[in-house]
Write a protein that holds these residues in place. Structure first.
Motif, PDB file in Angstrom:
ATOM      1  N   SER A  36       0.822  -1.191  -0.131  1.00  0.00           N
ATOM      2  CA  SER A  36      -0.046   0.021  -0.142  1.00  0.00           C
ATOM      3  C   SER A  36       0.840   1.339   0.133  1.00  0.00           C
ATOM      4  O   SER A  36       0.615   2.142  -0.762  1.00  0.00           O
ATOM      5  N   ALA A  39       2.435   1.872  -3.531  1.00  0.00           N
ATOM      6  CA  ALA A  39       1.306   2.177  -4.318  1.00  0.00           C
ATOM      7  C   ALA A  39       0.923   3.620  -3.954  1.00  0.00           C
ATOM      8  O   ALA A  39       0.637   4.513  -5.177  1.00  0.00           O
ATOM      9  N   TRP A  50       1.800  -0.698 -11.683  1.00  0.00           N
ATOM     10  CA  TRP A  50       1.717  -2.176 -12.382  1.00  0.00           C
ATOM     11  C   TRP A  50       3.273  -2.902 -11.798  1.00  0.00           C
ATOM     12  O   TRP A  50       3.102  -4.242 -11.629  1.00  0.00           O
ATOM     13  N   ILE A  53       2.896  -4.140  -8.247  1.00  0.00           N
ATOM     14  CA  ILE A  53       2.031  -5.218  -7.974  1.00  0.00           C
ATOM     15  C   ILE A  53       3.047  -6.401  -8.473  1.00  0.00           C
ATOM     16  O   ILE A  53       2.756  -7.555  -7.972  1.00  0.00           O
ATOM     17  N   THR A  57       4.173  -9.491  -6.273  1.00  0.00           N
ATOM     18  CA  THR A  57       3.584 -11.011  -6.369  1.00  0.00           C
ATOM     19  C   THR A  57       4.727 -11.992  -6.734  1.00  0.00           C
ATOM     20  O   THR A  57       4.982 -13.067  -6.050  1.00  0.00           O
ATOM     21  N   GLY A 149      -1.520 -12.287  -6.101  1.00  0.00           N
ATOM     22  CA  GLY A 149      -1.798 -11.145  -7.153  1.00  0.00           C
ATOM     23  C   GLY A 149      -3.283 -10.374  -6.838  1.00  0.00           C
ATOM     24  O   GLY A 149      -3.131  -9.311  -6.688  1.00  0.00           O
ATOM     25  N   VAL A 150      -4.195 -10.924  -6.544  1.00  0.00           N
ATOM     26  CA  VAL A 150      -5.321 -10.550  -6.017  1.00  0.00           C
ATOM     27  C   VAL A 150      -5.153  -9.859  -4.711  1.00  0.00           C
ATOM     28  O   VAL A 150      -5.814  -8.634  -4.680  1.00  0.00           O
ATOM     29  N   ASN A 152      -2.560  -8.305  -3.653  1.00  0.00           N
ATOM     30  CA  ASN A 152      -1.573  -7.327  -4.088  1.00  0.00           C
ATOM     31  C   ASN A 152      -2.389  -6.224  -4.737  1.00  0.00           C
ATOM     32  O   ASN A 152      -1.988  -4.915  -4.370  1.00  0.00           O
ATOM     33  N   CYS A 153      -3.089  -6.438  -5.494  1.00  0.00           N
ATOM     34  CA  CYS A 153      -4.176  -5.700  -6.245  1.00  0.00           C
ATOM     35  C   CYS A 153      -4.955  -4.868  -5.189  1.00  0.00           C
ATOM     36  O   CYS A 153      -5.109  -3.669  -5.331  1.00  0.00           O
ATOM     37  N   ALA A 156      -2.652  -2.465  -3.409  1.00  0.00           N
ATOM     38  CA  ALA A 156      -2.314  -1.260  -4.121  1.00  0.00           C
ATOM     39  C   ALA A 156      -3.384  -0.413  -4.541  1.00  0.00           C
ATOM     40  O   ALA A 156      -3.177   0.980  -4.447  1.00  0.00           O
ATOM     41  N   ALA A 157      -4.509  -0.884  -4.700  1.00  0.00           N
ATOM     42  CA  ALA A 157      -5.736  -0.059  -4.806  1.00  0.00           C
ATOM     43  C   ALA A 157      -6.011   0.746  -3.578  1.00  0.00           C
ATOM     44  O   ALA A 157      -6.288   2.051  -3.863  1.00  0.00           O
ATOM     45  N   TRP A 160      -3.228   3.471  -3.358  1.00  0.00           N
ATOM     46  CA  TRP A 160      -3.359   4.608  -4.568  1.00  0.00           C
ATOM     47  C   TRP A 160      -4.661   5.494  -4.191  1.00  0.00           C
ATOM     48  O   TRP A 160      -4.648   6.695  -4.217  1.00  0.00           O
TER      49      TRP A 160
END
Length: 208
Positions: A36, A39, A50, A53, A57, A149-150, A152-153, A156-157, A160
């Motif tokens: 986080s 991001a 990207w 992420i 991952t 991956g999910v 970390n997305c 990251a969101a 952001w």
């Protein structure tokens, strides 16, 4: 661990990769305070979201692979012995936590490698029962990549989003605050998904 704190204060692609590798072994590194904030800085133009992420991952994959390989080759007695050792306790590990991750894995099968990556307390340990069960490595790596991956997305969101509303001095506190909501939401979604597939499997078997 002051060196971890130092790395957390100097996030780049290399440190994100390294810290997420540690987080996926048995070293107590909170992924929320890695992905986080990275991001957050990406939103400010200092990093690429990207790549944050991607490297987080890949780091998670490597750390999980280390757990998997160790468990695969040394077996349950050695894993439990380490979990009950002073070093294991320093890593916030104990036999009960390993047994909990094993139960989750055996209750939900190989898909637990995906869903387990999203559940606090199990996320960084789910690779151990996968190794103990000698799960095929390519399936393990695929499921680990999807789950990590999910996760970390999502992190990251969050980072952001927080860039637009929170000054950096308050970032970590807000991440932990929002992180709690995210964790409970994910746990609820995982439970719903597990219940759905369990009911679907039961109905399918009943029709036979």
């Amino acid at each position: 661990m002051n060196w971890i704190t130092s790395l957390l204060g100097n996030l780049n692609y290399g440190t994100v990769f390294f810290l997420m590798m540690l987080e996926s072994t048995v070293i107590p590194v909170p992924s929320e305070l890695v992905v986080s904030p990275a991001a957050y800085h990406a939103a400010g133009g200092n990093l690429n979201i990207w790549l944050v992420i991607l490297f987080s991952t890949l780091g998670a994959d490597l750390g999980a692979t280390i757990n998997y390989v160790v468990a695969y080759f040394v077996g349950r007695p050695v894993v439990y012995k380490f979990a009950n050792s002073k070093l294991g306790h320093l890593c916030l590990l104990n036999q009960q936590k390993v047994e909990k991750s094993e139960k989750y894995f055996y209750d939900h099968g190989m898909v637990a490698t995906i869903t387990g990556r999203l559940i606090p307390g199990i996320r960084h340990l789910i690779s151990i029962p996968a190794g103990l069960a000698k799960m095929p490595y390519m399936w393990f790596l695929l499921y680990t990549t999807l789950g990590a991956g999910v996760w970390n997305c999502i992190l990251a969101a969050l980072g952001w989003y927080l860039h637009a509303i929170v000054p950096e001095s308050q970032l970590n506190d807000k991440i932990m605050e929002y992180g709690d909501y995210i964790k409970w939401t994910i746990i609820a979604l995982v439970l719903v998904a597990v219940a759905y597939f369990a009911i679907k499997h039961y109905i399918k078997n009943k029709k036979k």
